[in-house]
Scaffold this active site. Structure first.
Site, PDB file in Angstrom:
ATOM      1  N   LYS A 151     -16.491 -53.224  44.856  1.00  0.00           N
ATOM      2  CA  LYS A 151     -15.946 -52.774  43.575  1.00  0.00           C
ATOM      3  C   LYS A 151     -14.678 -53.524  43.185  1.00  0.00           C
ATOM      4  O   LYS A 151     -14.370 -53.630  42.008  1.00  0.00           O
ATOM      5  CB  LYS A 151     -15.645 -51.273  43.613  1.00  0.00           C
ATOM      6  CG  LYS A 151     -16.886 -50.400  43.473  1.00  0.00           C
ATOM      7  CD  LYS A 151     -16.511 -48.927  43.431  1.00  0.00           C
ATOM      8  CE  LYS A 151     -17.752 -48.052  43.301  1.00  0.00           C
ATOM      9  NZ  LYS A 151     -17.439 -46.636  43.452  1.00  0.00           N
ATOM     10  N   LYS A 189     -30.497 -53.862  41.389  1.00  0.00           N
ATOM     11  CA  LYS A 189     -30.711 -52.444  41.096  1.00  0.00           C
ATOM     12  C   LYS A 189     -30.597 -52.164  39.603  1.00  0.00           C
ATOM     13  O   LYS A 189     -29.782 -52.789  38.926  1.00  0.00           O
ATOM     14  CB  LYS A 189     -29.632 -51.616  41.809  1.00  0.00           C
ATOM     15  CG  LYS A 189     -30.168 -50.754  42.930  1.00  0.00           C
ATOM     16  CD  LYS A 189     -29.057 -50.067  43.677  1.00  0.00           C
ATOM     17  CE  LYS A 189     -28.627 -48.755  43.046  1.00  0.00           C
ATOM     18  NZ  LYS A 189     -27.804 -47.927  43.927  1.00  0.00           N
ATOM     19  N   LYS A 249     -26.243 -49.001  35.126  1.00  0.00           N
ATOM     20  CA  LYS A 249     -25.662 -48.724  33.810  1.00  0.00           C
ATOM     21  C   LYS A 249     -24.746 -49.857  33.380  1.00  0.00           C
ATOM     22  O   LYS A 249     -24.441 -49.993  32.201  1.00  0.00           O
ATOM     23  CB  LYS A 249     -24.885 -47.408  33.841  1.00  0.00           C
ATOM     24  CG  LYS A 249     -23.699 -47.460  34.786  1.00  0.00           C
ATOM     25  CD  LYS A 249     -22.776 -46.292  34.681  1.00  0.00           C
ATOM     26  CE  LYS A 249     -21.671 -46.514  35.702  1.00  0.00           C
ATOM     27  NZ  LYS A 249     -20.797 -45.439  35.953  1.00  0.00           N
TER      28      LYS A 249
END
Ligand code: TRP
Length: 339
Positions: free
Chosen positions: A118, A202, A205
């Site tokens: 992240k 994957k 969003k």
């Protein structure tokens, strides 16, 4: 060999773009589990503020919390069967997280791959909250002494941390078996939903192409169009499972079909062996539309009355506190806090 009764806890961050991956990878399984054991399902709004992307606006966070709650319910999570609540309403999560911050070792958190993913090169600018994110997650689970945690493969490491923290707490305070060692309930490979544009990534969003995902709120035409435009290869469907190897996009569509249907992949392959993808995509679009459009409609109905959603969350939080409160009181006594 534990004495702890079976209890499920899982959670999702509030976001207003829930997609097919969230539904097949999580929600659909949560719904199934609620008939097998007692379940708590949480909207983790405290985790949502660990990163400022998306949530500089308080109204947006509140709306997203309600939206995810509506998605849980519309997908079949029943607030009468399961405890459904938002994390920030149950202060015991934060209380236990602090104690666990003092149990967990810096070295353990230093190994967490999600933090590294992240933050990339910008570690120094990450919030301290993002660093201890996994500790709060462990508190989410253990504040109820939950034993089973349905999560995706990417959360395996956080579940290992929950076992490490539980074990260290139990041994440091000489309270063997006080906390259970939670088990991940990893959903099958078929429920790992990949991008419609790139079968190796994957469904997410944050993908900039909306054509990479099917949002839970997409209408029938949009769903069909996205499936028809999904990437595949020029070959027809194989007549045996191994024939999908090395064909990530083709495999993903077959997996989605099987997951939506709730049947093994082999059955889907048997039904469509040798068929062209154009034909298969039509069938998949029909199946996706019939499954997802009622969920979208129910979400819209629920979201038209936000006060009703707030009441559901409030009732859930009260039930959650009824479980967490006594456990937290024990923890405080064990740690030596004067009450
Ligand atoms: N970290 C989880 C995810 O990104 C969300 C989460 C927070 C969670 N607390 C949890 C999942 C507790 C299971 C149990 O998916």
């Amino acid at each position: 060999m534990t004495t702890h009764p079976q209890l499920v806890l899982s959670g999702m961050q509030p976001t207003n773009v829930l997609h097919l991956g969230n539904y097949l990878g999580a929600l659909k399984n949560w719904v199934k589990l609620q008939d097998e054991m007692p379940c708590l399902y949480c909207v983790v709004d405290m985790h949502a503020i660990t990163q400022d992307t998306g949530y500089r606006h308080p109204k947006e966070l509140a709306a997203a919390t309600r939206e995810v709650t509506a998605a849980y319910i519309a997908s079949g999570v029943d607030p009468k069967k399961s405890v459904l609540f938002n994390q920030s309403r149950v202060p015991e999560h934060a209380e236990l997280a602090w104690i666990f911050n003092c149990v967990a070792r810096l070295g353990w958190l230093g190994r967490m791959t999600q933090f590294k993913e992240k933050t990339g090169k910008h570690k120094e600018r990450a919030s301290v909250g993002l660093y201890t994110y996994p500790v709060l997650q462990v508190a989410d689970i253990l504040v109820y002494k939950a034993t089973h945690v349905p999560v995706g493969e990417d959360q395996r490491q956080h579940l290992e941390l929950s076992r490490d923290i539980a074990q260290k707490f139990n041994s440091d305070y000489d309270t063997p078996d006080f906390f259970p060692l939670p088990e991940p309930v990893i959903m099958g490979a078929g429920t790992r939903v990949m991008s419609l544009r790139d079968g190796t990534k994957k469904m997410s969003k944050s993908d900039e192409s909306d054509y990479s995902r099917i949002n839970l709120t997409d209408d029938a035409d949009t769903i069909s169009q996205k499936i028809r435009k999904a990437r595949t290869d020029p070959n027809p469907l194989p007549d045996f499972e191994k024939g999908l190897e090395g064909r990530a996009e083709a495999e993903n569509l077959v997996n989605i079909y099987a997951a939506l249907l709730g049947k093994p992949k082999s059955e889907v392959i048997a039904a469509f062996a040798g068929k062209q993808f154009s034909e298969f995509k039509n069938a998949l679009a029909d199946l996706a539309v019939t499954t997802l459009t009622p969920i979208a409609a129910e979400m819209r109905r629920l979201l038209a009355d936000p006060a009703e959603i707030d009441l559901i969350l409030q009732a859930g939080a009260e039930k959650a506190r009824g479980i967490a409160g006594p456990i937290m009181a024990d923890v405080k006594r064990i740690v030596g806090f004067v009450a």
